[in-house]
Design a protein around this motif. Sequence first.
Motif, PDB file in Angstrom:
ATOM      1  N   GLY A   1       0.766  -1.230   0.000  1.00 18.65           N
ATOM      2  CA  GLY A   1       0.000   0.000   0.000  1.00 18.65           C
ATOM      3  C   GLY A   1       0.801   1.286   0.000  1.00 18.65           C
ATOM      4  N   TYR A   2       0.133   2.313  -0.465  1.00 16.49           N
ATOM      5  CA  TYR A   2       0.704   3.644  -0.662  1.00 16.49           C
ATOM      6  C   TYR A   2       1.305   4.213   0.617  1.00 16.49           C
ATOM      7  CZ  TYR A   2       0.682   8.638  -1.898  1.00 16.49           C
ATOM      8  OH  TYR A   2       1.042   9.926  -2.126  1.00 16.49           O
ATOM      9  N   ASN A   3       0.492   4.345   1.666  1.00 17.71           N
ATOM     10  CA  ASN A   3       0.940   5.021   2.879  1.00 17.71           C
ATOM     11  C   ASN A   3       2.089   4.299   3.573  1.00 17.71           C
ATOM     12  OD1 ASN A   3      -0.923   7.109   2.613  1.00 17.71           O
ATOM     13  ND2 ASN A   3      -2.492   5.982   3.721  1.00 17.71           N
ATOM     14  N   ILE A   4       1.981   2.996   3.678  1.00 22.62           N
ATOM     15  CA  ILE A   4       3.035   2.237   4.349  1.00 22.62           C
ATOM     16  C   ILE A   4       4.333   2.304   3.551  1.00 22.62           C
ATOM     17  CG2 ILE A   4       3.726  -0.056   5.154  1.00 22.62           C
ATOM     18  CD1 ILE A   4       0.724  -0.587   5.656  1.00 22.62           C
ATOM     19  N   CYS A   5       4.243   2.142   2.233  1.00 22.49           N
ATOM     20  CA  CYS A   5       5.443   2.225   1.394  1.00 22.49           C
ATOM     21  C   CYS A   5       6.076   3.611   1.495  1.00 22.49           C
ATOM     22  CB  CYS A   5       5.114   1.897  -0.055  1.00 22.49           C
ATOM     23  SG  CYS A   5       4.831   0.147  -0.355  1.00 22.49           S
TER      24      CYS A   5
ATOM     25  N   ASN B   1       9.850  10.167  -7.867  1.00 25.38           N
ATOM     26  CA  ASN B   1      10.639  11.172  -7.149  1.00 25.38           C
ATOM     27  C   ASN B   1      11.324  10.563  -5.929  1.00 25.38           C
ATOM     28  OD1 ASN B   1      10.092  13.276  -8.917  1.00 25.38           O
ATOM     29  ND2 ASN B   1       8.306  13.962  -7.779  1.00 25.38           N
ATOM     30  N   TYR B   2      10.603   9.711  -5.207  1.00 22.97           N
ATOM     31  CA  TYR B   2      11.206   9.009  -4.072  1.00 22.97           C
ATOM     32  C   TYR B   2      12.373   8.143  -4.540  1.00 22.97           C
ATOM     33  CZ  TYR B   2       7.292  10.189  -0.953  1.00 22.97           C
ATOM     34  OH  TYR B   2       6.368  10.836  -0.185  1.00 22.97           O
TER      35      TYR B   2
ATOM     36  N   SER C   1       1.563  -1.094 -10.127  1.00 25.00           N
ATOM     37  CA  SER C   1       0.721  -1.719 -11.152  1.00 25.00           C
ATOM     38  C   SER C   1       0.607  -0.778 -12.345  1.00 25.00           C
ATOM     39  CB  SER C   1      -0.665  -2.013 -10.589  1.00 25.00           C
ATOM     40  OG  SER C   1      -1.426  -0.829 -10.510  1.00 25.00           O
ATOM     41  N   ARG C   2       0.135  -1.318 -13.450  1.00 27.14           N
ATOM     42  CA  ARG C   2      -0.073  -0.488 -14.640  1.00 27.14           C
ATOM     43  C   ARG C   2      -1.264   0.458 -14.456  1.00 27.14           C
ATOM     44  NH1 ARG C   2      -2.079  -5.538 -17.893  1.00 27.14           N
ATOM     45  NH2 ARG C   2      -4.293  -5.448 -17.399  1.00 27.14           N
ATOM     46  N   ASP C   3      -2.098   0.191 -13.452  1.00 26.48           N
ATOM     47  CA  ASP C   3      -3.301   0.984 -13.208  1.00 26.48           C
ATOM     48  C   ASP C   3      -3.068   2.182 -12.293  1.00 26.48           C
ATOM     49  OD1 ASP C   3      -4.799  -1.061 -14.571  1.00 26.48           O
ATOM     50  OD2 ASP C   3      -4.673  -2.242 -12.733  1.00 26.48           O
ATOM     51  N   ILE C   4      -1.863   2.377 -11.845  1.00 26.70           N
ATOM     52  CA  ILE C   4      -1.578   3.416 -10.855  1.00 26.70           C
ATOM     53  C   ILE C   4      -1.830   4.807 -11.446  1.00 26.70           C
ATOM     54  CG2 ILE C   4       0.860   3.737 -11.372  1.00 26.70           C
ATOM     55  CD1 ILE C   4       1.234   3.494  -8.273  1.00 26.70           C
ATOM     56  N   SER C   5      -2.243   5.739 -10.600  1.00 24.56           N
ATOM     57  CA  SER C   5      -2.511   7.100 -11.072  1.00 24.56           C
ATOM     58  C   SER C   5      -1.201   7.809 -11.427  1.00 24.56           C
ATOM     59  CB  SER C   5      -3.248   7.903  -9.996  1.00 24.56           C
ATOM     60  OG  SER C   5      -2.369   8.242  -8.945  1.00 24.56           O
ATOM     61  N   LYS C   6      -1.299   8.794 -12.287  1.00 22.76           N
ATOM     62  CA  LYS C   6      -0.111   9.551 -12.712  1.00 22.76           C
ATOM     63  C   LYS C   6       0.550  10.250 -11.527  1.00 22.76           C
ATOM     64  CE  LYS C   6      -1.533  10.370 -17.463  1.00 22.76           C
ATOM     65  NZ  LYS C   6      -1.866  11.366 -18.480  1.00 22.76           N
ATOM     66  N   ASN C   7      -0.255  10.808 -10.637  1.00 22.69           N
ATOM     67  CA  ASN C   7       0.298  11.515  -9.482  1.00 22.69           C
ATOM     68  C   ASN C   7       1.072  10.574  -8.560  1.00 22.69           C
ATOM     69  OD1 ASN C   7      -0.649  14.018 -10.270  1.00 22.69           O
ATOM     70  ND2 ASN C   7      -2.534  13.851  -9.090  1.00 22.69           N
ATOM     71  N   THR C   8       0.509   9.415  -8.285  1.00 23.73           N
ATOM     72  CA  THR C   8       1.184   8.452  -7.417  1.00 23.73           C
ATOM     73  C   THR C   8       2.461   7.948  -8.082  1.00 23.73           C
ATOM     74  OG1 THR C   8      -0.911   7.793  -6.420  1.00 23.73           O
ATOM     75  CG2 THR C   8       0.931   6.268  -6.180  1.00 23.73           C
ATOM     76  N   CYS C   9       2.389   7.677  -9.359  1.00 25.35           N
ATOM     77  CA  CYS C   9       3.559   7.232 -10.107  1.00 25.35           C
ATOM     78  C   CYS C   9       4.662   8.282 -10.023  1.00 25.35           C
ATOM     79  CB  CYS C   9       3.184   6.958 -11.555  1.00 25.35           C
ATOM     80  SG  CYS C   9       4.539   6.325 -12.556  1.00 25.35           S
TER      81      CYS C   9
END
Length: 105
Positions: free
Chosen positions: A21-25, A53-54, A40-48
């Motif tokens: 998951g997002y928050n834990i990672c 950046n990380y 995943s290939r379904d991830i949002s552009k912002n999250t990607c």
Amino acid sequence: MTDKFLQFMGLTKRAGKLVEGYNICENIIKKNKLYFVIMSRDISKNTCKKFLNYSCSYNVPVIKTQYSKEQLGGAIGLKEINIIGISDNKMGKVLFELWKKNEKL
């Protein structure tokens, strides 16, 4: 399941070396305790963008796979998941190598 990448992800989960998951990672990558991030290939552009950046800031490999969130989730016993982190350096390296082999096929 014959895909070695997905099989090894399941093994990594059973070994307790997988973070879901997002928050834990996000929290663990900031503590420099994450060695590899899978999207995943379904991830949002912002999250990607955020996790790329990380990747630069914390020197952690981040890949966007060809797998759907359902395929990634199924490999680790969930319905779906977009972000997975690997907290073991050796397992992260193996997964990265398996991913590179899949990309060449």
